[in-house]
Write an enzyme that holds these catalytic residues in place. Structure first.
Site, short mmCIF file in Angstrom:
data_model
loop_
_atom_site.label_atom_id
_atom_site.label_comp_id
_atom_site.label_asym_id
_atom_site.label_seq_id
_atom_site.Cartn_x
_atom_site.Cartn_y
_atom_site.Cartn_z
N GLU A 79 9.99 1.04 10.89
CA GLU A 79 10.94 2.22 10.59
C GLU A 79 10.33 3.29 11.05
O GLU A 79 9.28 3.57 10.26
CB GLU A 79 11.34 1.94 9.42
CG GLU A 79 12.15 3.20 8.77
CD GLU A 79 13.39 3.21 9.79
OE1 GLU A 79 13.72 4.49 10.07
OE2 GLU A 79 13.96 2.44 9.89
N GLU A 88 9.35 14.92 16.89
CA GLU A 88 9.88 14.97 15.56
C GLU A 88 8.68 15.78 14.70
O GLU A 88 7.56 16.01 15.03
CB GLU A 88 9.47 13.72 14.91
CG GLU A 88 9.56 13.53 13.63
CD GLU A 88 9.82 12.43 12.90
OE1 GLU A 88 8.82 11.41 13.02
OE2 GLU A 88 10.66 11.77 12.26
N LYS A 134 0.91 -1.07 0.04
CA LYS A 134 -0.06 0.10 -0.06
C LYS A 134 0.94 1.13 0.00
O LYS A 134 1.61 1.26 0.97
CB LYS A 134 -0.79 0.05 1.17
CG LYS A 134 -1.80 1.14 1.11
CD LYS A 134 -2.44 1.60 2.33
CE LYS A 134 -1.83 2.60 3.14
NZ LYS A 134 -1.69 4.06 2.48
N CYS A 179 13.01 11.01 7.82
CA CYS A 179 13.27 10.39 9.03
C CYS A 179 14.65 10.63 9.74
O CYS A 179 14.82 10.68 10.75
CB CYS A 179 13.07 8.82 9.18
SG CYS A 179 12.24 7.84 7.91
C1 UN1 Z 1 14.35 8.75 5.25
O1 UN1 Z 1 15.22 9.28 5.99
O2 UN1 Z 1 13.16 8.87 5.42
O3 UN1 Z 1 19.82 8.20 4.25
C2 UN1 Z 1 15.09 7.66 4.30
C3 UN1 Z 1 18.91 9.14 3.43
C4 UN1 Z 1 18.35 8.51 2.55
C5 UN1 Z 1 17.13 7.54 3.05
C6 UN1 Z 1 16.47 8.32 3.98
N1 UN1 Z 1 19.08 7.40 1.67
O4 UN1 Z 1 18.97 10.09 3.65
#
Ligand code: UN1
Length: 497
Positions: A252, A387, A177, A286
């Site tokens: 995650e 966050e 999804k 993230c």
């Molecule tokens: C994310 O931070 O949501 O390391 C993923 C990074 C990318 C992936 C980030 N290769 O910033």
């Protein structure tokens, strides 16, 4: 409306409409006059049909030799590579991030697909001696079955590929999804997989809302693992729902990542890193740098350097090569970012630059906000702890490495951190003592590569990692095999003389 494309769900190798008969519009966050397409507003019965197809396809797919599965993935990677420019511009239109970054996102999907294609000829287990004579011991990886994926909008193709490719190479089948805000990139990924020979039923996609589709994708007994990327709040719901039936969950979740700048740092480099970490992807990673701990002896200089640079960043439509920072994904996220800016001000932090929604002309059509920097932040402030998922950087002062490390660890999250220093001892101490899943020295908190594990400690994750060979551990289970060719009963731990 007549030239708006309607995209279907992908189930059992077919593009099919939702049983709901409903679609929803997805619009460009840089210009909401532009409709990206109509997507299926799916219901639980669509998810169930997709799971049914995936479950049936698993019977054959698990028996396809892994190197053959790898050959298909190799062709998928090649196809993505050949179409990179078009895929990237589709992604910028639906997600907003600048074209340089969407090229990076597609490249990350390509890297992961090639990498896992190669794993088709490895998928190593171990052979090891037996404690008994004339007995042979080995391990193999066995697939789990149907995997449900709930994907985020900030990496519309890379993160789906992180989940799909390791799952497929291990012999699992999948239902994904996509985020309701970025379904087109997953449609494009499905198309590439289908046209390059991934058999019907092995990959399935249903578009729509999480609260409607989530329960079916998580609770169906045929689903063996749920891989989720998103907020810690939703991750907890997924985790609890999975626990009831001992389904695996790979989560995650949030981050509140820190860059430390020591008094001996190369300040130009540290500013480059902070700008890219905090304002790349409009802060919607993230791994984004949302906290910065700066040594008191250089904080004044560092602050004036970063503020000057932040002011110069071009905010606008990501399709324009000159744009540095695109829009926020949608109104809700924009409201959330603006709320945190107000919280920061009311908590007594000093707004050094930014803090406003951008308006006037083209800006009125999208969700644009200025790159924002706060100083005089203290560790008890909400902007320091929670966050934000937007282009807001909070700077705190420290007077020693110890204090910097304590501040870095003073968070419920544990995804990424970085230190800028010329001192090898400081670098190694921070590397050892900061509790995160990812750590950088003299580099920003963002920029993970696909062949290393990706994920975090504490409330960022539940112990699993995406990417790297660690992903194979998520999408396979070990089987230990003992072959006794002695022709007699040999009892382990007993008949060892
Ligand atoms: C994310 O931070 O949501 O390391 C993923 C990074 C990318 C992936 C980030 N290769 O910033």
């Amino acid at each position: 409306m007549s030239n708006v494309t309607e995209y279907k769900n992908f189930i059992n190798g077919q593009w099919v409409a939702s049983k709901s008969g409903q679609t929803y519009e997805n619009r460009n966050p840089a210009n909401t006059d532009q409709i990206i397409g109509l997507f299926q507003q799916s219901v639980a019965a669509d998810a169930t049909a997709a799971i049914e197809a995936a479950s049936a396809a698993f019977k054959k797919w698990r028996l396809v030799p892994a190197p053959k599965r790898g050959e298909i993935l190799y062709n998928v990677a090649k196809r993505l590579f050949d179409n990179k420019e078009e895929l990237s511009s589709d992604m910028t239109r639906e997600m907003g991030k600048v074209i340089k970054e969407t090229r990076g996102d597609v490249q990350e999907a390509i890297d992961m697909t090639f990498y896992m294609a190669g794993e088709g000829r490895r998928l190593f287990g171990i052979t090891t001696p037996s404690e008994l004579a004339n007995k042979f011991n080995m391990t193999i990886r066995q697939p789990l079955g149907v995997c449900s994926f709930i994907a985020p909008w900030n990496f519309p193709m890379a993160i789906p590929a992180w989940k799909m490719m390791p799952a497929l190479i291990c012999g699992n089948t999948i239902v994904i999804k996509p985020s309701e805000h970025t379904p087109l990139s997953v449609v494009n990924l499905m198309k590439a997989c289908h046209e390059e020979g991934v058999p019907p039923g092995v990959i399935n996609m249903v578009t729509g809302d999480g609260p409607v589709l989530g329960p079916a994708l998580i609770t169906d007994p045929r689903v063996k693992i749920v891989s989720f990327t998103g907020s810690t709040r939703t991750g907890r719901i997924v985790s609890e729902a999975c626990a009831k039936n001992f389904k695996h969950a790979c989560l995650e979740m949030g981050g509140k990542n820190v860059e430390i700048v020591m008094d001996d740092a190369n300040l130009e480099l540290a500013v480059d890193g902070a700008l890219w970490g905090a304002f790349g992807t409009t802060g919607q990673r993230c791994t984004a740098t949302s906290r910065l701990v700066c040594h008191k002896d250089v904080i004044e200089k560092f602050t004036s350097m970063i503020v000057e640079r932040a002011k110069k960043l071009q905010v606008g439509n990501g399709l324009d090569e000159a744009t540095d920072m695109g829009p926020i994904i949608n109104q809700k996220q924009l409201d959330n970012v603006m709320k945190y800016i107000e919280i920061g001000k009311s908590e007594g932090a000093r707004l050094q630059t930014g803090g406003e929604r951008l308006t006037g002309g083209e800006y009125d059509k999208g969700y644009f906000v200025q790159p924002t920097v706060f100083t005089d932040v203290t560790a008890d402030m909400r902007i320091w702890k929670e966050e934000i998922f937007g282009p807001v950087l909070s700077i705190v002062s420290c007077s020693s490495l110890d204090e910097a490390i304590n501040l870095a660890n003073d968070t419920v999250y544990g995804l990424s951190a970085s230190i800028y220093t010329q001192d090898v001892n400081s670098a190694y101490t921070a590397m050892r003592d900061i509790n995160t899943g990812i750590f950088y020295v003299n580099a920003p908190t963002i920029g993970a590569e696909t062949h290393l594990p990706f994920g975090g400690t504490k409330e960022t994750g539940n112990g699993h990692r995406e990417a790297g060979t660690a992903a194979l551990d998520v999408f396979s289970e070990w089987k230990s095999i003992y072959v006794d060719f002695s022709g007699k009963l040999q009892r382990a731990q007993i008949d060892t003389e």
